[in-house]
Enzyme design. Sequence first.
Site, PDB file in Angstrom:
ATOM      1  N   SER A 141       0.776  -1.135   0.056  1.00 40.26           N
ATOM      2  CA  SER A 141       0.112  -0.001  -0.047  1.00 40.26           C
ATOM      3  C   SER A 141       0.982   1.290  -0.057  1.00 40.26           C
ATOM      4  O   SER A 141       1.837   1.228   0.502  1.00 40.26           O
ATOM      5  CB  SER A 141      -0.789   0.126   1.177  1.00 40.26           C
ATOM      6  N   TYR A 154      -0.727  -0.965  10.606  1.00 42.32           N
ATOM      7  CA  TYR A 154      -1.165  -1.223   9.204  1.00 42.32           C
ATOM      8  C   TYR A 154       0.323  -0.773   8.184  1.00 42.32           C
ATOM      9  O   TYR A 154       0.584  -1.522   7.495  1.00 42.32           O
ATOM     10  CB  TYR A 154      -2.031  -0.622   8.650  1.00 42.32           C
TER      11      TYR A 154
END
Length: 254
Positions: A141, A154
């Site tokens: 990401s 995350y």
Amino acid sequence: MKNFSGELIWITGASSGIGAALAVQLASLGAKVIISARNAEKLQALADGFNGAGRILPLPLDVTDPVAVAAAVNTLQTDHGRIDRVILNAGTYIPDSVVGFTAKSVKTQLDLNVLGCALMLEQLLPLMRGQGGGAIAIVASVAGYRGLPYAAGYGASKAALINMAESLQPECKQLGIKLQLICPGFVKTPLTDRNDFAMPFIISAEDAARRIAQGLSSDRFEIVFPKRMKIAMKILRLLPNGLFLRLSQGVLRK
Ligand SMILES: NC(=O)c1ccc[n+]([C@@H]2O[C@H](COP(=O)([O-])OP(=O)(O)OC[C@H]3O[C@@H](n4cnc5c(N)ncnc54)[C@H](OP(=O)(O)O)[C@@H]3O)[C@@H](O)[C@H]2O)c1
């Protein structure tokens, strides 16, 4: 767009969101796509509902279970012989905050996002060497480019994946394995539906799937999209810490 007919492609995390849309996209372009996730019913419904050039076949799997991962690889090899391409997409996101910070939340995200990927690689790298090549894409990401507020676990997991892919790519190339890194910006999926803040430049899962399919057909190592998010995050990566952290302060909840 490249035609993927004749390719056997395996996608993890394909019961919803980006993985499900990518399965439909690649099967529409002719591939035989094996879809894995824990929810067998959702996988079956996606496979049953597909009506296009290629095929979608369900293979339920929890990628954090090393025995199940090894068994799934074995099943695919026995049933299909060669595995041409694998998209390591299974992942989760839990918002983290200084208030109520827990190691458990970080562990949950690292266990699935990083170790789940590593367990798959442990099986796939020797398999692809044995079959004389193949392609693997790791879904990280843009959140892995810099530490963003409320994404401690995350962001750490996605930064680890980016680093891991960069580390493995040169040797993979030498061995005939094409290793790619996918870094999406915001994509509308069940994962982002839980966000209560405005997500800049957000795109649909179908749009993300089209961009990924295009990237997979190219020789690019890193597939980053959408373009405006890519530019914004690449600039943030170049900023000195003082300036970056002052900007981060500006996005904190009041
Ligand atoms: N959406 C975004 O804005 C965005 C941006 C950048 C990167 N990403 C990344 O894109 C990937 C897909 O996310 P998404 O947005 O499409 O979210 P999603 O719709 O929540 O999809 C996550 C997928 O992972 C599967 N999964 C969860 N735990 C698993 C496990 N232990 N074993 C196997 N599969 C498991 C889920 O299915 P089951 O629950 O059935 O197992 C689901 O199919 C993730 O790696 C995410 O970090 C997303």
